[in-house]
Design a protein around this motif. Structure first.
Motif: not given
Length: 147
Positions: A30-32, A39-45
């Motif tokens: 769940l943490i992942v 964090i990861i997805r918005p940064n990639q966008k």
């Protein structure tokens, strides 16, 4: 006779421990998932949009580097992934594409004054402040001469 009973008890505890160990990994999973979506997805966008903006830079655009230097793009070197930016009249700097942090649009360019323009405005303001004082003294002298 005791040995088969021990093996039977051990086998039953193994199946229970497999279910318990999987239950222990659920919070980690769940943490992942939360990290990915927040964090990861918005940064990639954001990085994808930034690359798109960098690829659309043309000659004459005003850019801000990651070091805070504002300049106008005068040349584009696609082979070496560099821009040549004019930061002052006849002063050019080579900058990597990855060092560009922002591209100023035409509306923003009007609000950001170039250093040379800012200096000229300050000099004009100083000159204008000194002139009204002189003209008042001169007018007082004219009034005295006229009487």
């Amino acid at each position: 006779m005791f040995i088969p009973e021990v093996f039977a008890a051990d086998a039953a505890s193994n199946t229970a421990s497999v279910g318990a160990s999987f239950a222990n990994f659920i919070p980690l999973i769940l943490i992942v998932i939360v990290f990915y979506f927040f964090i990861i997805r918005p940064n990639q966008k954001r990085l994808k949009e930034h690359r798109k903006v960098i690829d659309q830079i043309r000659r004459g655009d005003t850019v801000i580097t990651s070091g805070g230097i504002i300049g106008e793009v005068s040349k584009i070197d696609e082979v070496n992934a560099q821009f040549v930016i004019e930061i002052a009249p006849k002063v050019e700097v080579k900058v990597l594409k990855s060092a560009i942090s922002e591209v100023l649009n035409k509306e923003t360019q009007k609000t950001v004054a170039k250093p040379t323009e800012k200096g000229k405005i300050e000099k004009e303001n100083k000159k204008n402040k000194g002139q009204p004082g002189k003209s008042k003294k001169g007018q007082g002298d004219k009034d005295k001469n006229a009487s």
